[in-house]
Design a protein around this motif. Structure first.
Motif, PDB file in Angstrom:
ATOM      1  N   ASP A  98     -13.758 -13.686  -6.563  1.00 54.74           N
ATOM      2  CA  ASP A  98     -14.987 -13.023  -6.117  1.00 54.74           C
ATOM      3  C   ASP A  98     -15.274 -13.269  -4.636  1.00 54.74           C
ATOM      4  N   TYR A  99     -14.820 -14.385  -4.129  1.00 57.82           N
ATOM      5  CA  TYR A  99     -15.129 -14.725  -2.734  1.00 57.82           C
ATOM      6  C   TYR A  99     -13.963 -14.422  -1.782  1.00 57.82           C
ATOM      7  N   ASP A 100     -12.931 -13.809  -2.307  1.00 57.13           N
ATOM      8  CA  ASP A 100     -11.809 -13.416  -1.456  1.00 57.13           C
ATOM      9  C   ASP A 100     -12.088 -12.049  -0.831  1.00 57.13           C
ATOM     10  N   THR A 101     -11.408 -11.738   0.243  1.00 58.49           N
ATOM     11  CA  THR A 101     -11.660 -10.487   0.973  1.00 58.49           C
ATOM     12  C   THR A 101     -10.389  -9.668   1.130  1.00 58.49           C
ATOM     13  N   VAL A 102     -10.552  -8.353   1.042  1.00 57.00           N
ATOM     14  CA  VAL A 102      -9.461  -7.405   1.272  1.00 57.00           C
ATOM     15  C   VAL A 102      -9.856  -6.508   2.441  1.00 57.00           C
ATOM     16  N   GLU A 103      -8.983  -6.414   3.432  1.00 53.06           N
ATOM     17  CA  GLU A 103      -9.239  -5.587   4.608  1.00 53.06           C
ATOM     18  C   GLU A 103      -8.079  -4.633   4.821  1.00 53.06           C
ATOM     19  N   MET A 104      -8.385  -3.512   5.501  1.00 56.23           N
ATOM     20  CA  MET A 104      -7.376  -2.494   5.749  1.00 56.23           C
ATOM     21  C   MET A 104      -7.534  -1.930   7.154  1.00 56.23           C
ATOM     22  N   LEU A 105      -6.386  -1.626   7.782  1.00 54.31           N
ATOM     23  CA  LEU A 105      -6.366  -1.003   9.099  1.00 54.31           C
ATOM     24  C   LEU A 105      -5.468   0.222   9.033  1.00 54.31           C
ATOM     25  N   LEU A 106      -6.062   1.409   9.169  1.00 56.23           N
ATOM     26  CA  LEU A 106      -5.321   2.662   9.210  1.00 56.23           C
ATOM     27  C   LEU A 106      -5.280   3.133  10.657  1.00 56.23           C
ATOM     28  N   SER A 107      -4.079   3.362  11.156  1.00 59.50           N
ATOM     29  CA  SER A 107      -3.956   3.670  12.587  1.00 59.50           C
ATOM     30  C   SER A 107      -2.999   4.832  12.825  1.00 59.50           C
TER      31      SER A 107
ATOM     32  N   SER B  37       3.154  18.853  15.228  1.00 60.32           N
ATOM     33  CA  SER B  37       4.550  18.389  15.224  1.00 60.32           C
ATOM     34  C   SER B  37       4.612  17.040  14.521  1.00 60.32           C
ATOM     35  N   LYS B  38       5.830  16.579  14.231  1.00 59.62           N
ATOM     36  CA  LYS B  38       6.037  15.341  13.482  1.00 59.62           C
ATOM     37  C   LYS B  38       5.234  14.189  14.093  1.00 59.62           C
ATOM     38  N   THR B  39       4.584  13.408  13.222  1.00 61.99           N
ATOM     39  CA  THR B  39       3.771  12.283  13.678  1.00 61.99           C
ATOM     40  C   THR B  39       3.780  11.183  12.621  1.00 61.99           C
ATOM     41  N   ASP B  40       3.405   9.939  13.017  1.00 63.92           N
ATOM     42  CA  ASP B  40       3.441   8.774  12.129  1.00 63.92           C
ATOM     43  C   ASP B  40       2.045   8.183  11.966  1.00 63.92           C
ATOM     44  N   TYR B  41       1.799   7.661  10.738  1.00 62.69           N
ATOM     45  CA  TYR B  41       0.580   6.914  10.425  1.00 62.69           C
ATOM     46  C   TYR B  41       0.992   5.580   9.800  1.00 62.69           C
ATOM     47  N   GLN B  42       0.175   4.548  10.027  1.00 63.08           N
ATOM     48  CA  GLN B  42       0.469   3.213   9.490  1.00 63.08           C
ATOM     49  C   GLN B  42      -0.770   2.627   8.831  1.00 63.08           C
ATOM     50  N   CYS B  43      -0.539   1.969   7.690  1.00 60.99           N
ATOM     51  CA  CYS B  43      -1.615   1.294   6.959  1.00 60.99           C
ATOM     52  C   CYS B  43      -1.248  -0.182   6.839  1.00 60.99           C
ATOM     53  N   GLU B  44      -2.120  -1.066   7.273  1.00 61.66           N
ATOM     54  CA  GLU B  44      -1.918  -2.516   7.185  1.00 61.66           C
ATOM     55  C   GLU B  44      -3.063  -3.121   6.381  1.00 61.66           C
TER      56      GLU B  44
ATOM     57  N   PRO C  88       0.822  -1.217   0.000  1.00 60.46           N
ATOM     58  CA  PRO C  88       0.000   0.000   0.000  1.00 60.46           C
ATOM     59  C   PRO C  88       0.851   1.260   0.000  1.00 60.46           C
ATOM     60  N   VAL C  89       0.236   2.357  -0.428  1.00 59.40           N
ATOM     61  CA  VAL C  89       0.895   3.664  -0.471  1.00 59.40           C
ATOM     62  C   VAL C  89       0.104   4.637   0.393  1.00 59.40           C
ATOM     63  N   LEU C  90       0.798   5.312   1.302  1.00 60.81           N
ATOM     64  CA  LEU C  90       0.177   6.306   2.174  1.00 60.81           C
ATOM     65  C   LEU C  90       0.458   7.709   1.644  1.00 60.81           C
ATOM     66  N   SER C  91      -0.552   8.593   1.719  1.00 59.36           N
ATOM     67  CA  SER C  91      -0.386   9.971   1.282  1.00 59.36           C
ATOM     68  C   SER C  91      -1.337  10.856   2.094  1.00 59.36           C
ATOM     69  N   THR C  92      -1.170  12.174   1.937  1.00 59.62           N
ATOM     70  CA  THR C  92      -2.010  13.131   2.659  1.00 59.62           C
ATOM     71  C   THR C  92      -2.660  14.097   1.679  1.00 59.62           C
ATOM     72  N   VAL C  93      -3.796  14.632   2.073  1.00 52.13           N
ATOM     73  CA  VAL C  93      -4.498  15.684   1.322  1.00 52.13           C
ATOM     74  C   VAL C  93      -4.781  16.834   2.290  1.00 52.13           C
ATOM     75  N   PRO C  94      -4.113  18.006   2.097  1.00 51.77           N
ATOM     76  CA  PRO C  94      -3.171  18.346   1.031  1.00 51.77           C
ATOM     77  C   PRO C  94      -1.844  17.603   1.175  1.00 51.77           C
ATOM     78  N   GLU C  95      -1.024  17.694   0.138  1.00 50.95           N
ATOM     79  CA  GLU C  95       0.231  16.949   0.122  1.00 50.95           C
ATOM     80  C   GLU C  95       1.163  17.387   1.237  1.00 50.95           C
ATOM     81  N   ASN C  96       1.204  18.675   1.551  1.00 54.26           N
ATOM     82  CA  ASN C  96       2.055  19.215   2.621  1.00 54.26           C
ATOM     83  C   ASN C  96       1.165  19.829   3.699  1.00 54.26           C
ATOM     84  N   PRO C  97       0.805  19.055   4.727  1.00 55.07           N
ATOM     85  CA  PRO C  97      -0.084  19.566   5.785  1.00 55.07           C
ATOM     86  C   PRO C  97       0.532  20.763   6.507  1.00 55.07           C
TER      87      PRO C  97
END
Length: 297
Positions: free
Chosen positions: A143-152, A184-191, A115-124
């Motif tokens: 068709d019967y497979d599943t995709v899940e996402m966790l943004l934290s 201030s500087k902070t981190d986000y994670q996408c799984e 996955p690719v993480l980005s922000t809107v706007p590009e420069n907060p």
């Protein structure tokens, strides 16, 4: 069904007791039993038979990019680069077997990028709202497979999901968070997780966000040419008095003149002393008369 399997096993044991194990053995086996292959990867399907007269052979509809090598009791089906068209059932046969004539397996194909993480706007900007997006492109699955996402961010975030697929069943997934805020500087994670039957695949991404407009960061940034008032005060030189400088220069000139005068007086004193010694010597001499003229020093 369980009762039928139990009776079948009991019958096999009875036949083994009669020393005819070939009737209970599986005459054709294929491996891997449940192949799941990523798009672009290679795979080899193996078919093996225990029939003494039977020669195994893979039944395939399109042999343009598939190679098959067969020995006496084995057949190898090799695909160098798997794509969705290879997905489906593959059957191996051995015609001269007395009981089992074929064995079939299901080849599953998938595509699951990082996955690719980005922000809107590009420069907060510090103190202003922004959104975080987690994007998956060119995802392929059944068709019967599943995709899940966790943004934290410290905890799980609520997201909105959008999906767009083309005619080849390749899809783009995007998850967007609600408005976020930071200074201030902070981190986000996408799984992200893809589940295909008993198989599960996981990909992760992390994004560090640096905010614009933080005054503290501007002062502490070594790349910044601006200076804080404290830095300016520290680097300011102390004022120099012009009057004091003139006094020092005058004092230095006076000292130099006094040294020169002292040297001159000393020289004249020595010279005068020598002259007086010479005159005294002349008065004591018998040929010389009395000195009537003044000393001269």
């Amino acid at each position: 069904m369980e009762y039928l399997q139990s009776y079948h096993c009991l019958l096999c044991y009875l036949l083994l007791a009669l020393r005819d194990p070939a009737l209970c053995a599986k005459e054709i086996t294929v491996s891997p039993a449940n192949p799941v292959v990523k798009v672009g990867d290679a795979v080899t399907l193996i078919c093996e038979t225990t029939c003494t007269q039977g020669k195994p052979h893979w039944m395939i509809l399109d042999e343009s990019d598939v190679t098959q090598n067969t020995t006496k009791n084995r057949s190898y089906l090799h695909i160098a680069a798997v794509h969705p068209n290879h997905e489906g059932k593959y059957t191996c046969t051995a015609e001269k077997c007395r009981k089992q004539k074929k064995e079939t397996i299901q080849l599953r194909v998938y595509s699951f990028p990082v996955p690719v993480l980005s922000t809107v706007p590009e420069n907060p900007v510090s103190g202003q709202p922004f959104k975080v997006k987690c994007t998956l492109t060119n995802v392929y699955h059944g068709d019967y497979d599943t995709v899940e996402m966790l943004l934290s961010h410290l905890e799980r975030l609520e997201t909105e999901h959008s999906k767009n697929c083309n005619d080849d069943r390749f899809c783009d997934h995007t998850w967007s968070s609600k408005d976020q805020m930071g200074t201030s500087k902070t981190d986000y994670q996408c799984e992200t997780n893809l589940t295909i039957g008993p198989n599960s695949f996981t990909e992760k991404a992390r994004l560090a966000i640096y905010f614009q407009g933080d005054a503290g960061d501007d002062y502490n940034d070594p790349r910044s040419t601006a200076m804080s008032p404290e830095q300016m005060e520290t680097q300011t030189s102390e004022p120099v008095s012009t009057e004091g400088k003139g006094q020092v220069e005058a004092s230095s000139s006076t000292t130099t003149a006094m040294v020169a005068l002292g040297s001159t007086v000393g020289f004249l004193s020595i010279l005068c002393f020598l002259v007086r010694l010479i005159k005294r010597s002349k008065r004591k001499s018998p040929s010389s008369g009395p000195e009537n003229h003044p000393d001269g020093c």
